[in-house]
Design a protein around this motif. Structure first.
Motif, PDB file in Angstrom:
ATOM      1  N   GLY A  82      49.814  45.217  28.746  1.00 15.57           N
ATOM      2  CA  GLY A  82      50.013  44.015  29.412  1.00 15.57           C
ATOM      3  C   GLY A  82      49.024  42.917  28.640  1.00 15.57           C
ATOM      4  N   THR A  83      48.821  41.776  29.157  1.00 14.49           N
ATOM      5  CA  THR A  83      48.120  40.658  28.762  1.00 14.49           C
ATOM      6  C   THR A  83      47.216  40.138  29.880  1.00 14.49           C
ATOM      7  N   LEU A  84      46.067  39.668  29.290  1.00 15.51           N
ATOM      8  CA  LEU A  84      45.003  38.941  30.131  1.00 15.51           C
ATOM      9  C   LEU A  84      44.461  37.801  29.497  1.00 15.51           C
ATOM     10  N   ARG A  85      44.194  36.873  30.101  1.00 11.02           N
ATOM     11  CA  ARG A  85      43.917  35.460  29.506  1.00 11.02           C
ATOM     12  C   ARG A  85      42.620  34.997  30.282  1.00 11.02           C
ATOM     13  N   LEU A  86      41.698  34.535  29.648  1.00 12.04           N
ATOM     14  CA  LEU A  86      40.556  33.763  30.294  1.00 12.04           C
ATOM     15  C   LEU A  86      40.499  32.314  29.567  1.00 12.04           C
ATOM     16  N   SER A  87      40.245  31.318  30.218  1.00 10.44           N
ATOM     17  CA  SER A  87      40.244  30.069  29.627  1.00 10.44           C
ATOM     18  C   SER A  87      38.936  29.402  30.403  1.00 10.44           C
ATOM     19  N   HIS A  88      38.150  28.686  29.677  1.00 12.47           N
ATOM     20  CA  HIS A  88      36.803  28.003  30.163  1.00 12.47           C
ATOM     21  C   HIS A  88      36.917  26.457  29.767  1.00 12.47           C
ATOM     22  N   THR A  89      37.243  25.457  30.433  1.00 10.16           N
ATOM     23  CA  THR A  89      37.306  24.100  29.845  1.00 10.16           C
ATOM     24  C   THR A  89      35.785  23.587  30.591  1.00 10.16           C
ATOM     25  N   MET A  90      35.003  23.168  29.471  1.00 11.31           N
ATOM     26  CA  MET A  90      33.660  22.557  29.776  1.00 11.31           C
ATOM     27  C   MET A  90      33.582  21.168  29.627  1.00 11.31           C
ATOM     28  N   TYR A 100      37.822  26.542  25.880  1.00 10.58           N
ATOM     29  CA  TYR A 100      37.650  27.808  25.284  1.00 10.58           C
ATOM     30  C   TYR A 100      38.468  28.757  25.878  1.00 10.58           C
ATOM     31  N   TRP A 101      39.323  29.795  25.052  1.00 18.39           N
ATOM     32  CA  TRP A 101      40.123  30.481  25.577  1.00 18.39           C
ATOM     33  C   TRP A 101      40.178  32.073  24.891  1.00 18.39           C
ATOM     34  N   ALA A 102      40.471  32.985  25.434  1.00 20.29           N
ATOM     35  CA  ALA A 102      40.860  34.348  24.922  1.00 20.29           C
ATOM     36  C   ALA A 102      41.925  35.114  25.653  1.00 20.29           C
ATOM     37  N   ASP A 103      42.763  35.749  24.337  1.00 24.42           N
ATOM     38  CA  ASP A 103      43.780  36.570  25.111  1.00 24.42           C
ATOM     39  C   ASP A 103      43.515  37.805  24.770  1.00 24.42           C
ATOM     40  N   MET A 104      43.679  38.618  25.752  1.00 18.01           N
ATOM     41  CA  MET A 104      43.463  40.272  25.531  1.00 18.01           C
ATOM     42  C   MET A 104      44.531  40.970  25.861  1.00 18.01           C
ATOM     43  N   GLU A 105      44.723  42.033  24.916  1.00 18.74           N
ATOM     44  CA  GLU A 105      45.714  43.032  24.820  1.00 18.74           C
ATOM     45  C   GLU A 105      45.052  44.234  26.131  1.00 18.74           C
ATOM     46  N   VAL A 106      45.739  44.499  27.054  1.00 19.74           N
ATOM     47  CA  VAL A 106      45.135  45.338  28.083  1.00 19.74           C
ATOM     48  C   VAL A 106      45.309  46.660  27.651  1.00 19.74           C
ATOM     49  N   ASP A 107      43.955  47.609  27.752  1.00 24.61           N
ATOM     50  CA  ASP A 107      43.883  48.932  27.490  1.00 24.61           C
ATOM     51  C   ASP A 107      43.575  49.930  28.756  1.00 24.61           C
ATOM     52  N   CYS A 108      43.567  49.134  29.674  1.00 25.80           N
ATOM     53  CA  CYS A 108      43.243  50.094  31.257  1.00 25.80           C
ATOM     54  C   CYS A 108      43.463  49.313  32.357  1.00 25.80           C
ATOM     55  N   VAL A 109      44.341  49.669  33.229  1.00 27.53           N
ATOM     56  CA  VAL A 109      44.690  49.420  34.462  1.00 27.53           C
ATOM     57  C   VAL A 109      44.238  50.216  35.483  1.00 27.53           C
ATOM     58  N   THR A 110      43.363  50.187  36.407  1.00 27.16           N
ATOM     59  CA  THR A 110      43.143  50.866  37.502  1.00 27.16           C
ATOM     60  C   THR A 110      43.260  50.426  38.977  1.00 27.16           C
ATOM     61  N   LYS A 111      43.603  50.839  40.280  1.00 26.87           N
ATOM     62  CA  LYS A 111      43.800  50.373  41.285  1.00 26.87           C
ATOM     63  C   LYS A 111      43.368  51.281  42.350  1.00 26.87           C
ATOM     64  N   GLY A 112      42.622  50.583  43.470  1.00 26.32           N
ATOM     65  CA  GLY A 112      42.308  51.438  44.591  1.00 26.32           C
ATOM     66  C   GLY A 112      42.063  50.404  45.896  1.00 26.32           C
ATOM     67  N   GLY A 113      43.075  50.744  46.867  1.00 26.68           N
ATOM     68  CA  GLY A 113      43.257  49.885  47.823  1.00 26.68           C
ATOM     69  C   GLY A 113      43.588  48.362  47.449  1.00 26.68           C
ATOM     70  N   PRO A 114      42.680  47.099  47.926  1.00 27.49           N
ATOM     71  CA  PRO A 114      43.106  46.048  47.453  1.00 27.49           C
ATOM     72  C   PRO A 114      42.427  45.427  45.957  1.00 27.49           C
ATOM     73  N   ASN A 115      41.749  46.300  45.495  1.00 25.60           N
ATOM     74  CA  ASN A 115      40.879  46.231  44.291  1.00 25.60           C
ATOM     75  C   ASN A 115      41.832  46.724  42.991  1.00 25.60           C
ATOM     76  N   ALA A 116      41.413  45.878  41.880  1.00 25.84           N
ATOM     77  CA  ALA A 116      42.099  46.510  40.692  1.00 25.84           C
ATOM     78  C   ALA A 116      41.155  46.041  39.557  1.00 25.84           C
ATOM     79  N   THR A 117      41.029  46.931  38.395  1.00 24.07           N
ATOM     80  CA  THR A 117      40.400  46.705  37.501  1.00 24.07           C
ATOM     81  C   THR A 117      40.839  46.619  36.275  1.00 24.07           C
ATOM     82  N   VAL A 118      40.866  45.828  35.068  1.00 24.61           N
ATOM     83  CA  VAL A 118      41.658  45.641  33.985  1.00 24.61           C
ATOM     84  C   VAL A 118      40.656  45.303  32.810  1.00 24.61           C
ATOM     85  N   THR A 119      40.831  46.072  31.761  1.00 21.34           N
ATOM     86  CA  THR A 119      40.187  45.791  30.501  1.00 21.34           C
ATOM     87  C   THR A 119      41.052  45.611  29.329  1.00 21.34           C
TER      88      THR A 119
END
Length: 196
Positions: A82-90, A100-119
């Motif tokens: 998957g994909t992940l994008r972060l952008s910050h307009t100053m 400023y922005w960065a696109d990331m290619e996902v290498d991990c997705v975990t889930k527990g209840g209402p929480n998820a972690t993506v790197t």
């Protein structure tokens, strides 16, 4: 009182039939449940504008990421994509802004209840030039060069559970492990996420 040999034979036959019937009934009652599905997935998708100490700045996160799990690896994904994008307009006091922005290619997705972690690792980024208002090199270019891994955590509440939240690892270095991110602390001011 003496029993006839015929009565004894019938009684023995009843005991034998009962003994043979009980295991058969027990075996059908103990039939194992069908095996669990060979694979399961965790999927998070959405967009949000986040709360930030500088109200004029605009922080946005977009995610569409999926992790696949097996019965032999129910907690750590065997595959993530998957994909992940972060952008910050100053925004400067004079009104000049820069994104400023960065696109990331996902290498991990975990889930527990209402929480998820993506790197994911940075695979594309902004390349803003220096000028009088922004006299610094674009920091995301260095992250792109090194394919730095960043992590984000997501809190996706149910109905009435308050705003969604996102935690950002920031400009993490190469030592950030897969699936690692800080707690989801920034509130979503707009948008939201779905987590399945």
């Amino acid at each position: 009182m003496r029993r006839s040999s015929k009565t004894v034979r019938i009684a023995a036959l009843v005991v034998l039939v009962t003994a043979l019937a009980v295991p058969a009934a027990g075996a059908s009652a103990a039939t194992p449940a069908p095996p669990p599905a060979a694979e399961t997935t965790a999927h998070i998708k959405g967009w949000a504008r986040l709360e930030y100490p500088e109200p004029a700045d605009d922080i946005q996160v977009t995610v569409d990421a999926r992790g696949t799990y097996t019965k032999d690896s129910p907690w750590f994904p065997v595959k993530s994509e998957g994909t992940l994008r972060l952008s910050h307009t100053m925004v400067r006091p004079n009104g000049v802004s820069r994104t400023y922005w960065a696109d990331m290619e996902v290498d991990c997705v975990t889930k527990g209840g209402p929480n998820a972690t993506v790197t994911g690792r940075v695979v594309a980024a902004s390349n803003n030039p220096k000028d009088a208002d922004f006299p610094m090199d674009d920091p995301l270019q260095a992250m792109l060069k090194d394919h730095v891994r960043m992590g984000m955590s997501f809190y996706v509440p149910g109905k009435g559970g308050g705003p969604a939240r996102v935690g950002l690892s920031g400009a993490a270095d190469m030592t950030l492990s897969k699936c690692m991110a800080p707690a989801p602390f920034d509130k979503a001011l707009k948008g939201g996420f779905t987590l399945k």
